[in-house]
Design a protein around this motif. Structure first.
Motif, PDB file in Angstrom:
ATOM      1  N   LEU A 236      -0.220  14.560 -16.389  1.00  0.00           N
ATOM      2  CA  LEU A 236       0.065  14.350 -17.809  1.00  0.00           C
ATOM      3  C   LEU A 236      -1.208  14.337 -18.645  1.00  0.00           C
ATOM      4  CD1 LEU A 236       2.795  11.547 -17.837  1.00  0.00           C
ATOM      5  CD2 LEU A 236       3.022  13.838 -18.803  1.00  0.00           C
ATOM      6  N   GLY A 237      -2.338  14.094 -17.993  1.00  0.00           N
ATOM      7  CA  GLY A 237      -3.601  14.014 -18.709  1.00  0.00           C
ATOM      8  C   GLY A 237      -4.062  12.604 -18.998  1.00  0.00           C
ATOM      9  N   THR A 238      -3.606  11.628 -18.195  1.00  0.00           N
ATOM     10  CA  THR A 238      -4.050  10.253 -18.414  1.00  0.00           C
ATOM     11  C   THR A 238      -5.569  10.165 -18.359  1.00  0.00           C
ATOM     12  OG1 THR A 238      -3.610   7.944 -17.784  1.00  0.00           O
ATOM     13  CG2 THR A 238      -4.052   9.481 -15.987  1.00  0.00           C
ATOM     14  N   ASP A 239      -6.133   9.233 -19.119  1.00  0.00           N
ATOM     15  CA  ASP A 239      -7.584   9.046 -19.134  1.00  0.00           C
ATOM     16  C   ASP A 239      -8.058   8.142 -18.006  1.00  0.00           C
ATOM     17  OD1 ASP A 239      -8.020  10.516 -21.553  1.00  0.00           O
ATOM     18  OD2 ASP A 239      -7.246   8.791 -22.676  1.00  0.00           O
ATOM     19  N   MET A 240      -7.148   7.327 -17.460  1.00  0.00           N
ATOM     20  CA  MET A 240      -7.551   6.363 -16.439  1.00  0.00           C
ATOM     21  C   MET A 240      -6.358   5.928 -15.605  1.00  0.00           C
ATOM     22  SD  MET A 240      -9.134   2.512 -16.966  1.00  0.00           S
ATOM     23  CE  MET A 240     -10.866   2.960 -17.106  1.00  0.00           C
ATOM     24  N   LEU A 241      -6.589   5.727 -14.319  1.00  0.00           N
ATOM     25  CA  LEU A 241      -5.607   5.143 -13.419  1.00  0.00           C
ATOM     26  C   LEU A 241      -5.964   3.677 -13.189  1.00  0.00           C
ATOM     27  CD1 LEU A 241      -5.439   7.967 -10.718  1.00  0.00           C
ATOM     28  CD2 LEU A 241      -3.757   7.544 -12.537  1.00  0.00           C
ATOM     29  N   GLU A 242      -4.979   2.796 -13.342  1.00  0.00           N
ATOM     30  CA  GLU A 242      -5.172   1.389 -13.007  1.00  0.00           C
ATOM     31  C   GLU A 242      -4.474   1.125 -11.694  1.00  0.00           C
ATOM     32  OE1 GLU A 242      -4.242  -2.901 -12.692  1.00  0.00           O
ATOM     33  OE2 GLU A 242      -2.846  -1.215 -12.796  1.00  0.00           O
ATOM     34  N   LEU A 243      -5.140   0.404 -10.774  1.00  0.00           N
ATOM     35  CA  LEU A 243      -4.547   0.119  -9.471  1.00  0.00           C
ATOM     36  C   LEU A 243      -5.077  -1.202  -8.926  1.00  0.00           C
ATOM     37  CD1 LEU A 243      -7.033   0.870  -7.365  1.00  0.00           C
ATOM     38  CD2 LEU A 243      -6.269   3.208  -7.797  1.00  0.00           C
ATOM     39  N   ASP A 244      -4.477  -1.620  -7.814  1.00  0.00           N
ATOM     40  CA  ASP A 244      -4.783  -2.914  -7.210  1.00  0.00           C
ATOM     41  C   ASP A 244      -5.151  -2.726  -5.743  1.00  0.00           C
ATOM     42  OD1 ASP A 244      -3.433  -4.555  -9.537  1.00  0.00           O
ATOM     43  OD2 ASP A 244      -1.942  -3.099  -8.870  1.00  0.00           O
ATOM     44  N   CYS A 245      -6.088  -3.541  -5.259  1.00  0.00           N
ATOM     45  CA  CYS A 245      -6.562  -3.361  -3.887  1.00  0.00           C
ATOM     46  C   CYS A 245      -6.449  -4.625  -3.043  1.00  0.00           C
ATOM     47  CB  CYS A 245      -8.014  -2.905  -3.901  1.00  0.00           C
ATOM     48  SG  CYS A 245      -8.215  -1.167  -4.294  1.00  0.00           S
ATOM     49  N   HIS A 246      -6.084  -4.404  -1.775  1.00  0.00           N
ATOM     50  CA  HIS A 246      -6.087  -5.445  -0.742  1.00  0.00           C
ATOM     51  C   HIS A 246      -6.760  -4.892   0.504  1.00  0.00           C
ATOM     52  CE1 HIS A 246      -3.505  -8.566  -2.555  1.00  0.00           C
ATOM     53  NE2 HIS A 246      -2.864  -7.558  -3.139  1.00  0.00           N
ATOM     54  N   LEU A 247      -6.985  -5.779   1.462  1.00  0.00           N
ATOM     55  CA  LEU A 247      -7.611  -5.403   2.724  1.00  0.00           C
ATOM     56  C   LEU A 247      -6.656  -5.677   3.879  1.00  0.00           C
ATOM     57  CD1 LEU A 247     -10.487  -4.354   3.479  1.00  0.00           C
ATOM     58  CD2 LEU A 247     -11.030  -6.701   4.149  1.00  0.00           C
ATOM     59  N   THR A 248      -6.478  -4.688   4.744  1.00  0.00           N
ATOM     60  CA  THR A 248      -5.606  -4.847   5.914  1.00  0.00           C
ATOM     61  C   THR A 248      -6.345  -5.584   7.032  1.00  0.00           C
ATOM     62  OG1 THR A 248      -6.316  -2.749   6.866  1.00  0.00           O
ATOM     63  CG2 THR A 248      -4.409  -2.692   5.388  1.00  0.00           C
ATOM     64  N   LYS A 249      -5.599  -5.891   8.079  1.00  0.00           N
ATOM     65  CA  LYS A 249      -6.169  -6.589   9.235  1.00  0.00           C
ATOM     66  C   LYS A 249      -7.284  -5.777   9.879  1.00  0.00           C
ATOM     67  CE  LYS A 249      -4.732  -8.925  13.501  1.00  0.00           C
ATOM     68  NZ  LYS A 249      -3.558  -9.220  14.400  1.00  0.00           N
ATOM     69  N   ASP A 250      -7.174  -4.455   9.840  1.00  0.00           N
ATOM     70  CA  ASP A 250      -8.211  -3.596  10.418  1.00  0.00           C
ATOM     71  C   ASP A 250      -9.206  -3.106   9.354  1.00  0.00           C
ATOM     72  OD1 ASP A 250      -6.197  -2.080   9.277  1.00  0.00           O
ATOM     73  OD2 ASP A 250      -6.298  -0.469  10.746  1.00  0.00           O
TER      74      ASP A 250
END
Length: 297
Positions: A64-78
């Motif tokens: 679509l042409g978004t200027d930015m992606l917002e996302l969230d991060c976690h860490l797995t056991k490995d």
């Protein structure tokens, strides 16, 4: 009498200086270097149009042409950095387990249907892509798209690994990271000061105090991005065009989240917000196109 005159002249001088620096902050502060500017920001990739935080959502927003992606991060056991909002998978997958307790290969797929958190009584039914992606998947797929990373837990290993990925993909000029926790933001900044950081909630409150006491023009700010919700009690106090203009003049971008209707889009841009974060990237794009505000001027 002389003392009163002296106090009055001192206060008047302070007020006039503060007012001048509020409108012309570069007289005291060097403007922060802006490597990107974002008006259209896709929250979790656009959680109202595709399953949140999936590669399908991110691809749709970028197309679509978004200027930015917002996302969230976690860490797995490995120790894999994954893109997911919740620490516990019950809401998103139906499995009552924590991401930190599972290896990446053990993570279940998303449910076919997810509630859109910031849109009342709204659900998104996704397509075939229900996989929880790795952060490196996003970096691989969208090397030129700015990414806003919410570090969801206070975990030193997570912060270090996100920093390593950002550096590996040469994205320090295309990334902003942080959290509402001041402790997390401080750790992010210490880990890699080359990646711009967000204002934490305590720092937002401090910013408010500085603004209303007239001290803000005199205070240096390490943050380069302010993200505030609308509507909220804090926002009703905070939303002053003079504040937004001052921050913008200092090279600090102001994002308002999570807005999903045209009335709020209009209000945010009228107040001088740099950008709007939305669950409905198509809706925001159409609004911006109609109003001629698709491009950063």
């Amino acid at each position: 009498m002389c003392a009163a005159v002296y106090v009055l002249s001192t206060v008047t001088g302070y007020v006039l200086t503060s007012a001048l620096l509020l409108k012309c902050p570069t007289l005291l502060h060097r403007r922060k270097r802006e490597t990107f500017l974002s008006r259209h920001i896709s929250h979790r990739g656009g959680a109202g149009e595709n399953l949140e935080n999936t590669m399908a959502a991110f691809q749709h927003a970028v197309d679509l042409g978004t200027d930015m992606l917002e996302l969230d991060c976690h860490l797995t056991k490995d120790d894999q950095v994954v893109v997911s909002h919740d620490a516990n998978l019950r809401r998103s997958t139906g499995i009552n387990a924590y991401i930190s307790d599972l290896a990446y290969a053990e993570l279940p797929p998303y449910n076919c249907k997810l509630e859109v958190t910031f849109q009342r009584e709204c659900f998104c039914e996704g397509g075939e892509d229900k996989r929880i992606p790795l952060l490196r998947d996003v970096f691989d797929a969208f090397p030129n798209t700015p990414v806003n990373i919410d570090i969801k837990v206070n975990n030193d290993t997570l912060i270090r690994k996100v920093s390593e990925l950002v550096a590996k993909y040469d994205r320090e000029h295309l990334t902003v990271w942080g959290n509402s926790s001041n402790q997390v933001v401080k750790k992010c900044y210490k880990e890699n000061p080359r990646i711009p950081v967000l204002f934490s909630l305590p720092r937002v409150l401090q910013l408010l105090g500085l603004f209303y006491t007239g001290l803000l023009p005199f205070v240096p700010l390490k943050e380069q991005f302010l993200e505030i919700p609308m509507p909220s009690i804090i926002t009703k106090l905070l939303m002053r065009k003079a504040l937004f203009n001052h921050l913008t003049d200092r090279g600090i971008q102001v994002y308002i989240w999570v807005l999903n209707d045209e009335e709020d889009f209009q209000r945010a841009f009228d107040l001088g917000a740099t950008g709007v974060m939305t669950d409905f990237p198509t809706r925001l794009k159409e609004f911006m196109d109609r109003n001629g505000i698709s491009k950063i001027q």
